[in-house]
Design a protein around this motif. Structure first.
Motif, PDB file in Angstrom:
ATOM      1  N   SER A 180       9.578   8.450  -6.950  1.00 50.22           N
ATOM      2  CA  SER A 180      10.501   8.441  -8.091  1.00 50.22           C
ATOM      3  C   SER A 180      10.047   7.457  -9.159  1.00 50.22           C
ATOM      4  CB  SER A 180      11.919   8.093  -7.620  1.00 50.22           C
ATOM      5  OG  SER A 180      12.409   9.065  -6.721  1.00 50.22           O
ATOM      6  N   PHE A 181       9.519   6.317  -8.728  1.00 49.50           N
ATOM      7  CA  PHE A 181       9.032   5.311  -9.671  1.00 49.50           C
ATOM      8  C   PHE A 181       7.852   5.858 -10.465  1.00 49.50           C
ATOM      9  CE2 PHE A 181       7.147   1.298 -11.048  1.00 49.50           C
ATOM     10  CZ  PHE A 181       8.273   0.547 -11.339  1.00 49.50           C
ATOM     11  N   PHE A 196       3.816  14.105   1.447  1.00 53.38           N
ATOM     12  CA  PHE A 196       2.576  13.353   1.642  1.00 53.38           C
ATOM     13  C   PHE A 196       2.851  11.863   1.789  1.00 53.38           C
ATOM     14  CE2 PHE A 196       1.328  17.215  -0.622  1.00 53.38           C
ATOM     15  CZ  PHE A 196       0.309  17.673   0.198  1.00 53.38           C
ATOM     16  N   ALA A 197       3.876  11.382   1.097  1.00 50.90           N
ATOM     17  CA  ALA A 197       4.237   9.973   1.214  1.00 50.90           C
ATOM     18  C   ALA A 197       4.710   9.652   2.626  1.00 50.90           C
ATOM     19  CB  ALA A 197       5.336   9.630   0.208  1.00 50.90           C
ATOM     20  N   PHE A 236       2.651   5.692  -5.743  1.00 51.04           N
ATOM     21  CA  PHE A 236       2.970   5.583  -7.169  1.00 51.04           C
ATOM     22  C   PHE A 236       1.840   6.129  -8.027  1.00 51.04           C
ATOM     23  CE2 PHE A 236       1.964   2.966 -10.893  1.00 51.04           C
ATOM     24  CZ  PHE A 236       3.033   3.275 -11.718  1.00 51.04           C
ATOM     25  N   ILE A 237       0.613   5.762  -7.716  1.00 51.27           N
ATOM     26  CA  ILE A 237      -0.544   6.213  -8.489  1.00 51.27           C
ATOM     27  C   ILE A 237      -0.688   7.729  -8.409  1.00 51.27           C
ATOM     28  CG2 ILE A 237      -3.067   6.227  -8.536  1.00 51.27           C
ATOM     29  CD1 ILE A 237      -1.958   3.843  -9.894  1.00 51.27           C
ATOM     30  N   ILE A 238      -0.587   8.263  -7.194  1.00 52.39           N
ATOM     31  CA  ILE A 238      -0.789   9.702  -7.014  1.00 52.39           C
ATOM     32  C   ILE A 238       0.281  10.506  -7.742  1.00 52.39           C
ATOM     33  CG2 ILE A 238      -0.783  11.555  -5.305  1.00 52.39           C
ATOM     34  CD1 ILE A 238      -2.039   9.577  -3.338  1.00 52.39           C
ATOM     35  N   SER A 239       1.542  10.137  -7.530  1.00 54.35           N
ATOM     36  CA  SER A 239       2.633  10.897  -8.135  1.00 54.35           C
ATOM     37  C   SER A 239       2.652  10.725  -9.650  1.00 54.35           C
ATOM     38  CB  SER A 239       3.972  10.474  -7.541  1.00 54.35           C
ATOM     39  OG  SER A 239       4.238   9.099  -7.797  1.00 54.35           O
ATOM     40  N   PHE A 262       0.826  -1.204   0.000  1.00 62.30           N
ATOM     41  CA  PHE A 262       0.000   0.000   0.000  1.00 62.30           C
ATOM     42  C   PHE A 262       0.863   1.258   0.000  1.00 62.30           C
ATOM     43  CE2 PHE A 262      -3.552  -2.556   2.208  1.00 62.30           C
ATOM     44  CZ  PHE A 262      -3.996  -3.007   0.982  1.00 62.30           C
ATOM     45  N   ALA A 263       1.956   1.232   0.763  1.00 60.50           N
ATOM     46  CA  ALA A 263       2.841   2.391   0.796  1.00 60.50           C
ATOM     47  C   ALA A 263       3.393   2.691  -0.590  1.00 60.50           C
ATOM     48  CB  ALA A 263       3.983   2.159   1.784  1.00 60.50           C
ATOM     49  N   PHE A 264       3.709   1.658  -1.341  1.00 61.33           N
ATOM     50  CA  PHE A 264       4.291   1.854  -2.673  1.00 61.33           C
ATOM     51  C   PHE A 264       3.223   2.158  -3.710  1.00 61.33           C
ATOM     52  CE2 PHE A 264       6.189   0.701  -6.703  1.00 61.33           C
ATOM     53  CZ  PHE A 264       7.498   1.166  -6.579  1.00 61.33           C
ATOM     54  N   PHE A 265       2.176   1.361  -3.750  1.00 59.88           N
ATOM     55  CA  PHE A 265       1.198   1.463  -4.833  1.00 59.88           C
ATOM     56  C   PHE A 265       0.441   2.782  -4.806  1.00 59.88           C
ATOM     57  CE2 PHE A 265      -3.175   0.668  -6.371  1.00 59.88           C
ATOM     58  CZ  PHE A 265      -2.882   0.450  -7.705  1.00 59.88           C
TER      59      PHE A 265
END
Length: 342
Positions: free
Chosen positions: A243-244, A203-204, A163-166, A157-160
């Motif tokens: 970054s991803f 925000f992350a 990733f979507i927002i950025s 969840f932390a990654f996905f």
């Protein structure tokens, strides 16, 4: 109506990403699921004091799909310490007149389940009413699925979500002309990427802290180690996700194209996040985990929450996230050349 349907078909066929998502992505995901849920050829390794065990028991164990190794009486008495030092051994079977038959397993996992199943089959062939007392070095039989896999969901969840927002936000910045106008100023490409990374990274970080505190203090997710190292890992993972997402957004021309990349960039990482032991994935595909950022985050969080590891035990995984984030930063900086050459 026919004309409209034909136009939709032609537009879709001209969009290679859509064709890949419709035709290739399902096959890729189904293949990964078959590796996850299919039969494994893994053969468990069980330690037993062979010179004190009945020959009939040894013979019954050797008929099962497992390998037995000889351990000393002292190693069998301290089975948990032995399993911590020998990670290639899945279980230790001990026999005593007082405690009966005891099985010590490393942790609740697919490997432990298979080892226990093979031993139960061996015992059933000798004495169907035989009872085996099982225990784990880490975890317990009574823990819920959330307790045993909570660290995986924290990492995912932390990654996905970040990733979507950025990723989508940066595409909107470019499609709206904001990025192009920004690049017309004297600001450097590296500063542009760093600014976006820090902005969304704030925000992350807040999201990571909120998720960890909520999981542990509200949902009662146990952690054997220091919660601070979990927070640090989540923050690094979230920053890597920023970054991803920026990398994907630079090579996408619309929000839809960012979403189209999810089956190829995010979903495969789910299968290498710790849901199953990596050495159970056939054809040595488990080694692909080393090029996936979620693996480093999940492995670090698991080390702290499940094994009680400290910094010197997880520093390699933390370094992997830092290296990954720095590499993506350089890629993003170079990719901006197609918008402006300095």
């Amino acid at each position: 109506m026919i004309y409209l349907a034909g136009r939709v078909i032609r537009q879709t066929l001209n969009d290679k990403r859509s064709v890949m998502m419709i035709l290739v992505a399902p096959l890729l995901i189904l293949t990964l699921i078959s590796f996850l849920l299919g039969d494994s050829d893994y053969v468990p390794v069980v330690g037993i004091v062979k010179n004190t065990a009945p020959s009939s028991l040894i013979a019954a164990l050797e008929e099962q799909e497992l390998n037995t190794i000889d351990v000393t009486n002292n190693e069998a008495r301290h089975a948990k310490s032995y399993l911590k030092e020998h990670n290639k051994v899945d279980a230790v079977l001990t026999l005593s007149q007082d405690a009966g038959m005891s099985l010590t397993l490393y942790e609740p996992s697919t490997k432990s389940t298979k080892a226990a199943s093979e031993i139960q089959s061996a015992m059933a062939s000798l004495n169907p009413s035989a009872q085996i007392n099982s225990s784990y070095v880490y975890g317990s039989q009574n823990q819920s699925t959330f307790d045993s896999l909570g660290y995986v969901f924290l990492a995912l969840f932390a990654f996905f979500l970040v990733f979507i927002i950025s990723g989508i936000a940066l595409v909107k910045e470019r499609s709206g002309g904001t990025l192009e106008r920004l690049l017309m100023t004297p600001i450097k490409r590296a500063e542009v990427i760093l600014g976006y990374t820090i902005g969304y990274g704030v925000f992350a970080v807040v999201q990571a802290i909120l998720m960890v505190l909520y999981s542990m203090f509200v949902l009662q997710l146990d952690s054997a180690g220091n919660i601070g190292w979990v927070l640090l890992t989540m923050v690094l993972l979230a920053m890597t996700a920023v970054s991803f997402g920026a990398t994907i957004s630079i090579f996408a021309s619309s929000e839809l194209q960012v979403v189209q990349m999810i089956p190829f960039t995010i979903i495969p990482q789910v299968f290498f996040s710790g849901l199953i032991p990596l050495d159970l994935i056939p054809y040595h595909l488990g080694n692909l985990s080393y090029i996936m950022p979620i693996y480093y985050g999940a492995a670090s969080i698991k080390g702290v929450m499940v094994y009680g590891h400290g910094f010197f035990d997880i520093w390699g995984h933390l370094a992997g996230l830092v290296v990954y984030a720095c590499f993506l930063y350089l890629v993003n900086t170079q990719a901006l050349k197609k918008f402006r050459r300095l």
